[in-house]
Scaffold this active site. Sequence first.
Site, PDB file in Angstrom:
ATOM      1  N   ASN A   8       0.868  -1.179   0.000  1.00 60.39           N
ATOM      2  CA  ASN A   8       0.000   0.000   0.000  1.00 60.39           C
ATOM      3  C   ASN A   8       0.907   1.231   0.000  1.00 60.39           C
ATOM      4  O   ASN A   8       1.520   1.546   1.014  1.00 60.39           O
ATOM      5  CB  ASN A   8      -0.879  -0.044   1.264  1.00 60.39           C
ATOM      6  CG  ASN A   8      -1.688   1.215   1.479  1.00 60.39           C
ATOM      7  OD1 ASN A   8      -1.777   2.070   0.592  1.00 60.39           O
ATOM      8  ND2 ASN A   8      -2.282   1.332   2.652  1.00 60.39           N
ATOM      9  N   TRP A   9       0.983   1.880  -1.142  1.00 58.12           N
ATOM     10  CA  TRP A   9       1.864   3.057  -1.243  1.00 58.12           C
ATOM     11  C   TRP A   9       1.272   4.291  -0.581  1.00 58.12           C
ATOM     12  O   TRP A   9       1.926   5.304  -0.455  1.00 58.12           O
ATOM     13  CB  TRP A   9       2.179   3.349  -2.726  1.00 58.12           C
ATOM     14  CG  TRP A   9       3.219   2.439  -3.316  1.00 58.12           C
ATOM     15  CD1 TRP A   9       3.786   1.346  -2.724  1.00 58.12           C
ATOM     16  CD2 TRP A   9       3.845   2.550  -4.617  1.00 58.12           C
ATOM     17  NE1 TRP A   9       4.722   0.776  -3.564  1.00 58.12           N
ATOM     18  CE2 TRP A   9       4.762   1.493  -4.726  1.00 58.12           C
ATOM     19  CE3 TRP A   9       3.693   3.435  -5.681  1.00 58.12           C
ATOM     20  CZ2 TRP A   9       5.553   1.286  -5.872  1.00 58.12           C
ATOM     21  CZ3 TRP A   9       4.460   3.239  -6.826  1.00 58.12           C
ATOM     22  CH2 TRP A   9       5.384   2.183  -6.923  1.00 58.12           C
ATOM     23  N   LYS A  10      -0.001   4.241  -0.208  1.00 57.53           N
ATOM     24  CA  LYS A  10      -0.674   5.403   0.401  1.00 57.53           C
ATOM     25  C   LYS A  10      -0.496   6.630  -0.503  1.00 57.53           C
ATOM     26  O   LYS A  10      -0.488   6.489  -1.720  1.00 57.53           O
ATOM     27  CB  LYS A  10      -0.164   5.617   1.830  1.00 57.53           C
ATOM     28  CG  LYS A  10      -0.235   4.327   2.656  1.00 57.53           C
ATOM     29  CD  LYS A  10       0.035   4.502   4.108  1.00 57.53           C
ATOM     30  CE  LYS A  10      -0.101   3.162   4.821  1.00 57.53           C
ATOM     31  NZ  LYS A  10       0.073   3.258   6.257  1.00 57.53           N
ATOM     32  N   HIS A  92      -9.348   1.075   5.242  1.00 54.92           N
ATOM     33  CA  HIS A  92      -8.060   1.243   5.927  1.00 54.92           C
ATOM     34  C   HIS A  92      -8.253   2.200   7.102  1.00 54.92           C
ATOM     35  O   HIS A  92      -9.062   3.121   7.023  1.00 54.92           O
ATOM     36  CB  HIS A  92      -7.021   1.792   4.946  1.00 54.92           C
ATOM     37  CG  HIS A  92      -5.643   1.805   5.523  1.00 54.92           C
ATOM     38  ND1 HIS A  92      -5.219   2.785   6.378  1.00 54.92           N
ATOM     39  CD2 HIS A  92      -4.615   0.933   5.390  1.00 54.92           C
ATOM     40  CE1 HIS A  92      -3.969   2.514   6.739  1.00 54.92           C
ATOM     41  NE2 HIS A  92      -3.581   1.401   6.158  1.00 54.92           N
ATOM     42  N   GLU A  94      -6.652   4.623   8.087  1.00 60.49           N
ATOM     43  CA  GLU A  94      -6.471   6.044   7.745  1.00 60.49           C
ATOM     44  C   GLU A  94      -7.731   6.600   7.067  1.00 60.49           C
ATOM     45  O   GLU A  94      -8.073   7.770   7.242  1.00 60.49           O
ATOM     46  CB  GLU A  94      -5.218   6.206   6.864  1.00 60.49           C
ATOM     47  CG  GLU A  94      -3.948   6.005   7.696  1.00 60.49           C
ATOM     48  CD  GLU A  94      -2.769   5.422   6.955  1.00 60.49           C
ATOM     49  OE1 GLU A  94      -2.737   5.456   5.710  1.00 60.49           O
ATOM     50  OE2 GLU A  94      -1.849   4.918   7.639  1.00 60.49           O
ATOM     51  N   GLU A 162      -5.111  -5.079  10.823  1.00 64.39           N
ATOM     52  CA  GLU A 162      -4.089  -4.060  11.017  1.00 64.39           C
ATOM     53  C   GLU A 162      -4.353  -3.303  12.315  1.00 64.39           C
ATOM     54  O   GLU A 162      -5.172  -2.372  12.342  1.00 64.39           O
ATOM     55  CB  GLU A 162      -4.091  -3.066   9.856  1.00 64.39           C
ATOM     56  CG  GLU A 162      -3.821  -3.691   8.506  1.00 64.39           C
ATOM     57  CD  GLU A 162      -3.276  -2.667   7.516  1.00 64.39           C
ATOM     58  OE1 GLU A 162      -2.139  -2.836   7.071  1.00 64.39           O
ATOM     59  OE2 GLU A 162      -3.979  -1.684   7.222  1.00 64.39           O
ATOM     60  N   GLY A 168       2.785   2.066  10.767  1.00 59.09           N
ATOM     61  CA  GLY A 168       3.776   3.130  10.611  1.00 59.09           C
ATOM     62  C   GLY A 168       4.543   3.484  11.872  1.00 59.09           C
ATOM     63  O   GLY A 168       5.205   4.510  11.929  1.00 59.09           O
ATOM     64  N   SER A 207       3.615  -2.339  10.290  1.00 62.39           N
ATOM     65  CA  SER A 207       5.062  -2.416  10.519  1.00 62.39           C
ATOM     66  C   SER A 207       5.675  -3.760  10.116  1.00 62.39           C
ATOM     67  O   SER A 207       6.620  -4.233  10.757  1.00 62.39           O
ATOM     68  CB  SER A 207       5.405  -2.073  11.974  1.00 62.39           C
ATOM     69  OG  SER A 207       5.049  -0.725  12.248  1.00 62.39           O
ATOM     70  N   GLY A 228       2.843  -1.175   4.245  1.00 61.55           N
ATOM     71  CA  GLY A 228       2.884   0.232   3.878  1.00 61.55           C
ATOM     72  C   GLY A 228       4.299   0.672   3.548  1.00 61.55           C
ATOM     73  O   GLY A 228       4.793   0.463   2.446  1.00 61.55           O
ATOM     74  N   GLY A 229       4.965   1.250   4.520  1.00 70.30           N
ATOM     75  CA  GLY A 229       6.284   1.846   4.307  1.00 70.30           C
ATOM     76  C   GLY A 229       7.270   0.953   3.574  1.00 70.30           C
ATOM     77  O   GLY A 229       7.980   1.410   2.658  1.00 70.30           O
TER      78      GLY A 229
END
Length: 246
Positions: A8-10, A92, A94, A162, A168, A207, A228-229
């Site tokens: 997920n590049w967000k 998600h 966010e 999640e 993150g 993470s 993500g990251g």
Amino acid sequence: MKKLAAGNWKMNGSMAALAEAQALVAAHPAPSCEMLLCPPATLIAALSAQAKGTPLMVGGQDCHPKASGAHTGDISAVMLKDAGATHVILGHSERRTDHGETDALVKAKAEAAIAAGLIAIVCIGETEAERDAGRTLAVIGTQLDGSVPAGATAANLVIAYEPVWAIGTGRTPTLAEIAEVHAFLRARLQGLIGPDAAGTRLLYGGSVKPSNATDIFAVPHVDGALVGGASLKAADFGAIVAALSA
Ligand code: PGA
């Protein structure tokens, strides 16, 4: 069931970032797990064109519950499909936080995704306060009940667990805590969709990185990861793909 490594590049990545996806595919031309990147909507068509004929699949990060209409700034599941997407991330944390998305809205979006021929990746997870209060299973059980779309099968639904506090932050639940939640989700899903629950992918997210992927993937009922990251760099995401393919 093939396991799924989903990135997920967000809200990260410009056209130049497509080179990372190219490098990922060059390093992993035939992984034994499924490999998915969900870039910002602006990159879906270009990445889909680039990935054609490779094992890399492309997904969206959200969709509107309607197929078309007067909804400025929104993108429908039909449009994602048209741009080459196979999956869409929904609910998600966010989105739930930044846009006030409820379980009912996530469910409506997931039903639109399935109707458009996409695979819905429905995200759920507890906050730190909810975990500290011992309410983790109650919270995710309620989210699951409210978010799983009608008509869900093992082929069109993926669940991503999640924990909000793990996203993150570099912090993760213990392996025993992940195991407890994933076993709970498998059983709860059985009550919602029946025997297909056994073959529905349950992803862990929050993470995940190369250094913890192998341990997390060994946990029962963990069928992949939502990353993500660590999905932004081909080397990191490739290492997670390799851990899942092992
Ligand atoms: P993270 O994000 O891997 O950067 O923690 C996970 C996610 O939000 O899907």
